[in-house]
Design a protein around this motif. Structure first.
Motif, PDB file in Angstrom:
ATOM      1  N   VAL A  63      -6.076  26.009  33.942  1.00 32.19           N
ATOM      2  CA  VAL A  63      -5.843  25.223  35.153  1.00 32.19           C
ATOM      3  C   VAL A  63      -6.451  25.958  36.342  1.00 32.19           C
ATOM      4  N   ILE A  64      -6.739  25.180  37.394  1.00 27.57           N
ATOM      5  CA  ILE A  64      -7.189  25.764  38.655  1.00 27.57           C
ATOM      6  C   ILE A  64      -6.279  25.270  39.764  1.00 27.57           C
ATOM      7  N   ASN A  65      -6.258  26.027  40.848  1.00 26.55           N
ATOM      8  CA  ASN A  65      -5.528  25.636  42.049  1.00 26.55           C
ATOM      9  C   ASN A  65      -6.539  25.000  42.988  1.00 26.55           C
ATOM     10  N   LEU A  66      -6.419  23.691  43.155  1.00 30.01           N
ATOM     11  CA  LEU A  66      -7.338  22.971  44.018  1.00 30.01           C
ATOM     12  C   LEU A  66      -6.569  22.486  45.238  1.00 30.01           C
ATOM     13  N   ARG A  67      -6.661  23.261  46.318  1.00 29.71           N
ATOM     14  CA  ARG A  67      -5.945  22.956  47.565  1.00 29.71           C
ATOM     15  C   ARG A  67      -4.459  22.693  47.320  1.00 29.71           C
ATOM     16  N   GLY A  68      -3.833  23.565  46.540  1.00 33.18           N
ATOM     17  CA  GLY A  68      -2.401  23.477  46.305  1.00 33.18           C
ATOM     18  C   GLY A  68      -1.996  22.620  45.114  1.00 33.18           C
ATOM     19  N   SER A  69      -2.932  21.924  44.489  1.00 31.69           N
ATOM     20  CA  SER A  69      -2.622  21.104  43.314  1.00 31.69           C
ATOM     21  C   SER A  69      -3.076  21.808  42.046  1.00 31.69           C
ATOM     22  N   VAL A  70      -2.272  21.693  41.007  1.00 34.07           N
ATOM     23  CA  VAL A  70      -2.628  22.248  39.705  1.00 34.07           C
ATOM     24  C   VAL A  70      -3.494  21.219  38.984  1.00 34.07           C
ATOM     25  N   VAL A  71      -4.719  21.625  38.650  1.00 29.58           N
ATOM     26  CA  VAL A  71      -5.662  20.725  37.987  1.00 29.58           C
ATOM     27  C   VAL A  71      -6.050  21.317  36.633  1.00 29.58           C
ATOM     28  N   PRO A  72      -5.748  20.605  35.533  1.00 29.60           N
ATOM     29  CA  PRO A  72      -6.172  21.098  34.215  1.00 29.60           C
ATOM     30  C   PRO A  72      -7.697  21.028  34.099  1.00 29.60           C
ATOM     31  N   VAL A  73      -8.272  21.986  33.375  1.00 34.85           N
ATOM     32  CA  VAL A  73      -9.720  22.041  33.187  1.00 34.85           C
ATOM     33  C   VAL A  73     -10.024  21.909  31.697  1.00 34.85           C
ATOM     34  N   ILE A  74     -10.848  20.908  31.376  1.00 40.01           N
ATOM     35  CA  ILE A  74     -11.191  20.575  30.002  1.00 40.01           C
ATOM     36  C   ILE A  74     -12.612  21.041  29.710  1.00 40.01           C
ATOM     37  N   ASP A  75     -12.807  21.654  28.550  1.00 38.46           N
ATOM     38  CA  ASP A  75     -14.135  22.030  28.075  1.00 38.46           C
ATOM     39  C   ASP A  75     -14.648  20.852  27.242  1.00 38.46           C
ATOM     40  N   LEU A  76     -15.582  20.066  27.800  1.00 36.41           N
ATOM     41  CA  LEU A  76     -16.072  18.879  27.097  1.00 36.41           C
ATOM     42  C   LEU A  76     -16.754  19.225  25.786  1.00 36.41           C
ATOM     43  N   MET A  77     -17.452  20.353  25.719  1.00 39.87           N
ATOM     44  CA  MET A  77     -18.086  20.743  24.455  1.00 39.87           C
ATOM     45  C   MET A  77     -17.024  20.871  23.365  1.00 39.87           C
ATOM     46  N   ALA A  78     -15.932  21.535  23.677  1.00 38.60           N
ATOM     47  CA  ALA A  78     -14.845  21.686  22.715  1.00 38.60           C
ATOM     48  C   ALA A  78     -14.179  20.341  22.438  1.00 38.60           C
ATOM     49  N   ARG A  79     -14.037  19.503  23.449  1.00 36.10           N
ATOM     50  CA  ARG A  79     -13.442  18.166  23.281  1.00 36.10           C
ATOM     51  C   ARG A  79     -14.277  17.330  22.320  1.00 36.10           C
ATOM     52  N   PHE A  80     -15.608  17.532  22.365  1.00 37.35           N
ATOM     53  CA  PHE A  80     -16.510  16.813  21.467  1.00 37.35           C
ATOM     54  C   PHE A  80     -16.622  17.484  20.101  1.00 37.35           C
ATOM     55  N   GLY A  81     -15.880  18.592  19.904  1.00 35.03           N
ATOM     56  CA  GLY A  81     -15.903  19.279  18.618  1.00 35.03           C
ATOM     57  C   GLY A  81     -17.151  20.108  18.392  1.00 35.03           C
ATOM     58  N   LYS A  82     -17.785  20.586  19.471  1.00 32.45           N
ATOM     59  CA  LYS A  82     -19.042  21.324  19.354  1.00 32.45           C
ATOM     60  C   LYS A  82     -18.915  22.777  19.778  1.00 32.45           C
ATOM     61  N   GLY A  83     -17.712  23.333  19.798  1.00 30.01           N
ATOM     62  CA  GLY A  83     -17.518  24.718  20.210  1.00 30.01           C
ATOM     63  C   GLY A  83     -17.337  24.839  21.711  1.00 30.01           C
ATOM     64  N   ALA A  84     -17.113  26.051  22.163  1.00 30.35           N
ATOM     65  CA  ALA A  84     -16.836  26.305  23.582  1.00 30.35           C
ATOM     66  C   ALA A  84     -18.126  26.362  24.392  1.00 30.35           C
ATOM     67  N   THR A  85     -18.049  25.920  25.638  1.00 30.18           N
ATOM     68  CA  THR A  85     -19.171  26.012  26.574  1.00 30.18           C
ATOM     69  C   THR A  85     -19.382  27.473  26.943  1.00 30.18           C
ATOM     70  N   GLN A  86     -20.632  27.907  26.894  1.00 30.67           N
ATOM     71  CA  GLN A  86     -20.974  29.255  27.319  1.00 30.67           C
ATOM     72  C   GLN A  86     -21.117  29.256  28.835  1.00 30.67           C
ATOM     73  N   ILE A  87     -20.344  30.089  29.502  1.00 33.40           N
ATOM     74  CA  ILE A  87     -20.352  30.137  30.964  1.00 33.40           C
ATOM     75  C   ILE A  87     -21.613  30.861  31.433  1.00 33.40           C
ATOM     76  N   ALA A  88     -22.346  30.225  32.345  1.00 30.45           N
ATOM     77  CA  ALA A  88     -23.584  30.785  32.887  1.00 30.45           C
ATOM     78  C   ALA A  88     -23.587  30.598  34.399  1.00 30.45           C
ATOM     79  N   LYS A  89     -24.689  30.965  35.027  1.00 30.27           N
ATOM     80  CA  LYS A  89     -24.798  30.921  36.484  1.00 30.27           C
ATOM     81  C   LYS A  89     -24.636  29.502  37.042  1.00 30.27           C
ATOM     82  N   ARG A  90     -25.174  28.489  36.349  1.00 29.75           N
ATOM     83  CA  ARG A  90     -25.127  27.104  36.851  1.00 29.75           C
ATOM     84  C   ARG A  90     -23.904  26.333  36.366  1.00 29.75           C
TER      85      ARG A  90
END
Length: 186
Positions: A63-90
């Motif tokens: 989750v992230i704190n977005l101006r005081g609200s708790v927002v869940p963060v979904i990894d779409l690659m994992a949601r699609f069953g393709k493994g975790a997204t590799q975090i990069a600069k962009r």
């Protein structure tokens, strides 16, 4: 049974309507270009400051704190069953507003989705939208609203209501939690 449909009148009727004409935010995920309707997008932020939450499905990164609200963060690659997204600069997080589900009194839920890179906002006309394939797209067919033709490539138009279904994600979370609890009880 073995006959091939040769006219549109012989094809089965589509159960879901095609993606709507309009503006879409395009983004890259695992080398493919996807798009979400701009009306569902609240904002785009840089990836960072994610708090992990234990016992969540693999596609829920935290989750992230977005101006005081708790927002869940979904990894779409994992949601699609393709493994975790590799975090990069962009890598970024697109904040999407979606229906919260039947238990939330009609309120909307903000959900962040991790993308490799945000591209641009594009106008997609009716002549550019094709029906979604019934197989072979690499993700569940109900996740796709249509295929848009852009620059001699297809852009996958996502069905935000299915991909980010709060009810389905809650059910998957309960399955994961139930499995973990049963596994430790033995």
């Amino acid at each position: 049974m073995g006959a091939i449909a040769t006219t549109s009148s012989q094809l089965p009727a589509a159960t879901e309507s095609l993606a709507a004409v309009g503006q879409y935010l395009t983004f890259v995920l695992g080398g493919e270009v996807y798009a979400l309707g701009i009306l569902n997008i609240k904002e785009i932020i840089d990836y960072g400051q994610l708090t992990e939450v234990p016992m969540m499905p693999a596609f829920v990164r935290g989750v992230i704190n977005l101006r005081g609200s708790v927002v869940p963060v979904i990894d779409l690659m994992a949601r699609f069953g393709k493994g975790a997204t590799q975090i990069a600069k962009r890598t970024g997080i697109v904040i999407v507003e979606t229906a919260a589900g039947e238990h939330e009194d009609g309120h909307n839920q903000d959900i962040g989705i991790i993308v490799d890179a945000v591209n641009e906002v594009v106008d997609i006309g009716p002549q550019d939208i094709e029906p979604p394939p019934s197989f072979g797209a690499g993700i569940r067919p109900d996740f796709i609203n249509g295929m848009a033709k852009r620059d001699n490539r297809f852009v996958i138009l996502l069905n935000v209501g299915k991909v980010l279904s709060v009810d389905e994600m809650v059910a998957l979370g309960e399955t994961v939690s139930g499995f973990t609890a049963e596994g430790t009880a033995d």
